[in-house]
Scaffold this active site. Sequence first.
Site, PDB file in Angstrom:
ATOM      1  N   ASP A 156      14.858   4.613  -2.915  1.00 14.63           N
ATOM      2  CA  ASP A 156      13.648   3.942  -3.372  1.00 14.63           C
ATOM      3  C   ASP A 156      14.054   2.726  -4.193  1.00 14.63           C
ATOM      4  O   ASP A 156      15.112   2.719  -4.824  1.00 14.63           O
ATOM      5  CB  ASP A 156      12.805   4.884  -4.243  1.00 14.63           C
ATOM      6  CG  ASP A 156      12.176   6.021  -3.456  1.00 14.63           C
ATOM      7  OD1 ASP A 156      11.835   5.803  -2.283  1.00 14.63           O
ATOM      8  OD2 ASP A 156      12.018   7.113  -4.024  1.00 14.63           O
ATOM      9  N   ASP A 183       7.549   4.524   2.469  1.00 15.44           N
ATOM     10  CA  ASP A 183       6.434   5.097   1.703  1.00 15.44           C
ATOM     11  C   ASP A 183       5.190   4.222   1.836  1.00 15.44           C
ATOM     12  O   ASP A 183       4.073   4.732   1.971  1.00 15.44           O
ATOM     13  CB  ASP A 183       6.801   5.225   0.222  1.00 15.44           C
ATOM     14  CG  ASP A 183       7.966   6.159  -0.034  1.00 15.44           C
ATOM     15  OD1 ASP A 183       8.193   7.077   0.765  1.00 15.44           O
ATOM     16  OD2 ASP A 183       8.650   5.956  -1.060  1.00 15.44           O
TER      17      ASP A 183
END
Length: 157
Positions: A111, A129
């Site tokens: 991330d 995401d």
Amino acid sequence: MFKYYILALFLIAIDQVTKYIVVTRMEIGEQLELIPNFLYFTSHRNSGAAWGILEGQMWFFYIVTIVVVGVVIYFIQTNRDQPMLQLGFSFILGGAIGNFIDRILFQEVVDFIDVYIFDYNFPIFNIADSALTIGVILIIILILFEDSKGKGKIKND
């Protein structure tokens, strides 16, 4: 119909390229300021789902992702007369596979998009995401607002 799979492949490619750049050029925890007090790139790893839920449960994520990918492909194939629905499912497909690749390769998800909304630091996320979120929101909108016209119904026969 292949354009929806091409879109999913494009999303996977963008996701994996951006993650590769983060992994090879940033130390975990390193932060680059893009827009002060709002947007940063922060190198982060997540071995769970959103907000670290079910951390370390890789087999669960493997099974769920395989099932989701199968269901999404089925819905793309069976809803050929609903391009917006197929579009939503292609975003979900690209996002699910993007994070699945990370889980297979690293047993965690890379991330890096770090957003501050006022004083709240939103959980760090990635392109996959974002694609998942866009796909889910699009499908919810289609189901809620087009159902009265009979166009938002998902075929599952």
